[in-house]
Design a protein around this motif. Structure first.
Motif, PDB file in Angstrom:
ATOM      1  N   ARG A   1      12.093   9.422  -1.510  1.00 24.34           N
ATOM      2  CA  ARG A   1      11.118   8.424  -1.986  1.00 24.34           C
ATOM      3  C   ARG A   1      11.063   8.565  -3.581  1.00 24.34           C
ATOM      4  NH1 ARG A   1       8.305   5.814   2.186  1.00 24.34           N
ATOM      5  NH2 ARG A   1       8.661   7.121   4.086  1.00 24.34           N
TER       6      ARG A   1
ATOM      7  N   ARG B   1      12.191   3.349  -0.899  1.00 20.48           N
ATOM      8  CA  ARG B   1      12.803   4.560   0.078  1.00 20.48           C
ATOM      9  C   ARG B   1      14.173   4.476   0.073  1.00 20.48           C
ATOM     10  NH1 ARG B   1      11.155   5.896   6.167  1.00 20.48           N
ATOM     11  NH2 ARG B   1      12.839   7.035   6.710  1.00 20.48           N
TER      12      ARG B   1
ATOM     13  N   PRO C   1       6.007   4.921  -4.208  1.00 20.94           N
ATOM     14  CA  PRO C   1       6.140   5.425  -2.820  1.00 20.94           C
ATOM     15  C   PRO C   1       6.744   4.561  -1.650  1.00 20.94           C
ATOM     16  CG  PRO C   1       4.240   6.191  -3.658  1.00 20.94           C
ATOM     17  CD  PRO C   1       4.693   4.971  -4.715  1.00 20.94           C
TER      18      PRO C   1
END
Length: 180
Positions: free
Chosen positions: A80, A88, A85
């Motif tokens: 991440r 990915r 966040p």
């Protein structure tokens, strides 16, 4: 001493038998499925790279499946981006033991294609054949086939081509090839 038009003789092989220049060498063949066992997932995990700067890495995970003469193994890790966040990355390594599992199931059916919404392209990574995929706006993936036995899949969600390249270039493909 060399004389014009002459060259040093070919070295004699260690077994003392020179190859017959009139015979074509036998082609290298891929073992049949079921003739080798997959390596343990624990041997694949060390090839999952640490997180690059600005990213965190989850704990590596994996599995080895053996049933009769059939086996395969997989190891994976997710990453991440610390600043975003939603961004990915995933890396998965599969030892197919020459069976058509994972990305090998679709490998022969990939085609080169480009649209305004993305592309599929053949490529090479560290000398191994690969396929790269982009789906607009921000999904990238690359599948690298290693000696028709191992496959490394790298995917990026909410990222860039530079993110994909960073993760693809962090894997030791020659080391994976040496496992089998």
């Amino acid at each position: 001493m060399l004389t014009a038009g002459c060259a040093d003789p070919e070295p004699v092989p260690e077994n003392g038998v020179a190859p017959d220049p009139t015979k074509t060498p036998a082609p290298v063949t891929t073992p049949e499925p079921g003739t080798v066992q997959a390596v343990s997932y624990t041997q694949l995990i060390p090839f999952l790279p640490d997180a690059p700067a600005g990213w965190t890495a989850g704990e590596p995970d994996g599995a080895t499946l053996t049933m009769h003469d059939w086996s395969w193994a997989t190891a994976g890790r997710d990453y991440r981006n610390i600043a975003n966040p939603n961004q990915r990355a995933d890396i998965v390594i599969v030892d197919s033991a020459y069976y058509a599992v994972g990305g090998f199931e679709a490998w022969g059916q990939f085609v080169t294609m480009e649209t305004p919404y993305g592309y599929y392209r053949s490529d090479t990574v560290a000398g191994f054949p690969a396929w790269e995929v982009h789906e607009a706006p921000s999904y990238y993936a690359k599948w690298i086939g290693i000696n028709e036995r191992f496959m490394v899949a790298v995917t990026i969600d909410e990222g860039t081509k530079a993110d994909l390249d960073r993760f693809v270039n962090a894997v030791n493909y020659r080391g994976i090839a040496a496992l089998g």
